[in-house]
Scaffold this motif. Structure first.
Motif, short mmCIF file in Angstrom:
data_model
loop_
_atom_site.label_atom_id
_atom_site.label_comp_id
_atom_site.label_asym_id
_atom_site.label_seq_id
_atom_site.Cartn_x
_atom_site.Cartn_y
_atom_site.Cartn_z
N UNK A 69 0.83 -1.21 0.00
CA UNK A 69 0.00 0.00 0.00
C UNK A 69 0.86 1.26 0.00
N UNK A 70 1.92 1.23 0.80
CA UNK A 70 2.82 2.39 0.86
C UNK A 70 3.53 2.62 -0.46
N UNK A 71 3.71 1.55 -1.23
CA UNK A 71 4.39 1.65 -2.53
C UNK A 71 3.44 2.05 -3.65
N UNK A 72 2.18 2.36 -3.31
CA UNK A 72 1.23 2.81 -4.32
C UNK A 72 0.55 1.70 -5.09
N UNK A 73 0.48 0.49 -4.49
CA UNK A 73 -0.10 -0.66 -5.19
C UNK A 73 -1.61 -0.80 -4.99
N UNK A 74 -2.24 0.13 -4.31
CA UNK A 74 -3.69 0.06 -4.10
C UNK A 74 -4.42 0.02 -5.44
N UNK A 75 -5.43 -0.84 -5.51
CA UNK A 75 -6.26 -0.92 -6.70
C UNK A 75 -5.61 -1.55 -7.90
N UNK A 76 -4.52 -2.31 -7.70
CA UNK A 76 -3.80 -2.87 -8.84
C UNK A 76 -3.89 -4.39 -8.94
N UNK A 77 -4.48 -5.05 -7.95
CA UNK A 77 -4.57 -6.51 -7.97
C UNK A 77 -5.94 -6.94 -8.48
N UNK A 78 -5.96 -8.05 -9.20
CA UNK A 78 -7.21 -8.59 -9.74
C UNK A 78 -7.87 -9.59 -8.79
N UNK A 79 -7.06 -10.27 -7.99
CA UNK A 79 -7.56 -11.37 -7.17
C UNK A 79 -6.69 -11.49 -5.93
N UNK A 80 -7.31 -11.80 -4.80
CA UNK A 80 -6.57 -12.05 -3.56
C UNK A 80 -7.17 -13.27 -2.87
N UNK A 81 -6.29 -14.11 -2.34
CA UNK A 81 -6.71 -15.30 -1.61
C UNK A 81 -6.14 -15.22 -0.20
N UNK A 82 -7.02 -15.33 0.80
CA UNK A 82 -6.63 -15.22 2.21
C UNK A 82 -6.83 -16.57 2.88
N UNK A 83 -5.72 -17.14 3.39
CA UNK A 83 -5.77 -18.44 4.05
C UNK A 83 -4.61 -18.51 5.04
N UNK A 84 -4.73 -17.77 6.12
CA UNK A 84 -3.63 -17.69 7.09
C UNK A 84 -4.22 -17.67 8.50
N UNK A 85 -3.51 -17.09 9.46
CA UNK A 85 -3.97 -17.08 10.85
C UNK A 85 -5.30 -16.34 10.96
N UNK A 86 -6.24 -16.97 11.61
CA UNK A 86 -7.62 -16.48 11.59
C UNK A 86 -7.81 -15.19 12.39
N UNK A 87 -7.02 -15.02 13.45
CA UNK A 87 -7.17 -13.82 14.27
C UNK A 87 -6.90 -12.55 13.48
N UNK A 88 -6.12 -12.63 12.41
CA UNK A 88 -5.82 -11.46 11.58
C UNK A 88 -6.65 -11.40 10.30
N UNK A 89 -7.65 -12.24 10.19
CA UNK A 89 -8.44 -12.28 8.95
C UNK A 89 -9.03 -10.90 8.60
N UNK A 90 -9.58 -10.23 9.58
CA UNK A 90 -10.20 -8.94 9.30
C UNK A 90 -9.17 -7.93 8.80
N UNK A 91 -8.00 -7.92 9.41
CA UNK A 91 -6.95 -7.00 8.98
C UNK A 91 -6.47 -7.35 7.57
N UNK A 92 -6.34 -8.63 7.27
CA UNK A 92 -5.96 -9.03 5.92
C UNK A 92 -7.03 -8.60 4.91
N UNK A 93 -8.28 -8.81 5.28
CA UNK A 93 -9.39 -8.44 4.39
C UNK A 93 -9.38 -6.95 4.09
N UNK A 94 -9.23 -6.12 5.11
CA UNK A 94 -9.27 -4.68 4.91
C UNK A 94 -8.13 -4.21 3.99
#
Length: 220
Positions: free
Chosen positions: A129-154
């Motif tokens: 995000x700091x490198x200006x990559x916001x809005x540049x990805x087509x797809x994201x897959x989240x499958x990691x530690x569940x306690x951070x799911x909301x932070x990963x999603x945001x």
């Protein structure tokens, strides 16, 4: 967690695979090797992998994000579905697990498509995000530690483009999310995220009961 779709009898599940799975040899070998791993249940099911590959192709995705690599089945599946100039930013913290992944990526000829970031995923996502990559990805897959799911999603929601898709794994959590007696931190974190996504007007939502539950969130 589940390595196959929840709620199906073995007979129906075997039929599902026999009638639809087109798992090439290298994916099958990776899945078989991972089956002997102490944390084998962390691997996605083959029917989910094939479903994700289809989604990536439908999106016409070229730039994707993965939070949680493990032994690399999901990233290998996605990489094989991407065009030759496709790219995955893959986040994990385990050199041990991802060494297996790297071996299969290399053998499959997709290693150049995958940029593995061995660091806490939130740090990697914030750096993007700091490198200006916001809005540049087509797809994201989240499958990691569940306690951070909301932070990963945001963060993923910021990183994917409008019309891009976020897929979140384990949202049925072996059925534990539906059991009020289960109150551990991981289960509660998934419940909270599921409730949040249900009301989130920033996305179009579908929770697909494949494997251990896969939420699809299309960014509006």
């Amino acid at each position: 967690m589940s390595k196959q779709t929840l709620g199906l009898s073995d007979r129906i599940y075997d039929y599902l695979l026999s009638a639809s799975l087109r798992e090439i040899g290298i994916l099958h070998r990776l899945r078989e090797e991972t089956a002997n791993h102490p944390y084998a249940m962390m691997q996605i099911s083959p029917e989910q992998g094939q479903f994700m590959a289809l989604i990536v192709q439908l999106l016409g995705a070229k730039k994707t994000l993965e939070v949680g690599v493990f032994t690399g089945y999901s990233s290998l599946t996605v990489a094989l579905a991407l065009p030759p100039d496709g790219k995955i930013i893959a986040c994990d913290v385990s050199e041990e697990y991802t060494t297996i992944a790297r071996r299969y990526w290399q053998e499959a000829g997709v290693a150049e498509k995958i940029d593995l970031k061995l660091a806490p995923a939130l740090q990697t996502l914030d750096n993007l995000l700091a490198a200006g990559e916001a809005g540049t990805f087509d797809f994201a897959f989240i499958d990691a530690d569940k306690e951070n799911y909301d932070a990963y999603y945001e963060r993923a929601l910021q990183l994917v483009r409008t019309g891009g898709l976020i897929a979140i794994d384990n949202v049925l959590w072996g059925g534990r999310v539906a059991d009020p007696q289960v109150q551990d931190n991981s289960t509660q974190a998934i419940r909270r995220l599921n409730e949040k996504l249900h009301q989130d007007e920033r996305i179009t939502l579908s929770l697909v009961p494949i494997a251990d539950g896969l939420t699809l969130a299309l960014k509006r």
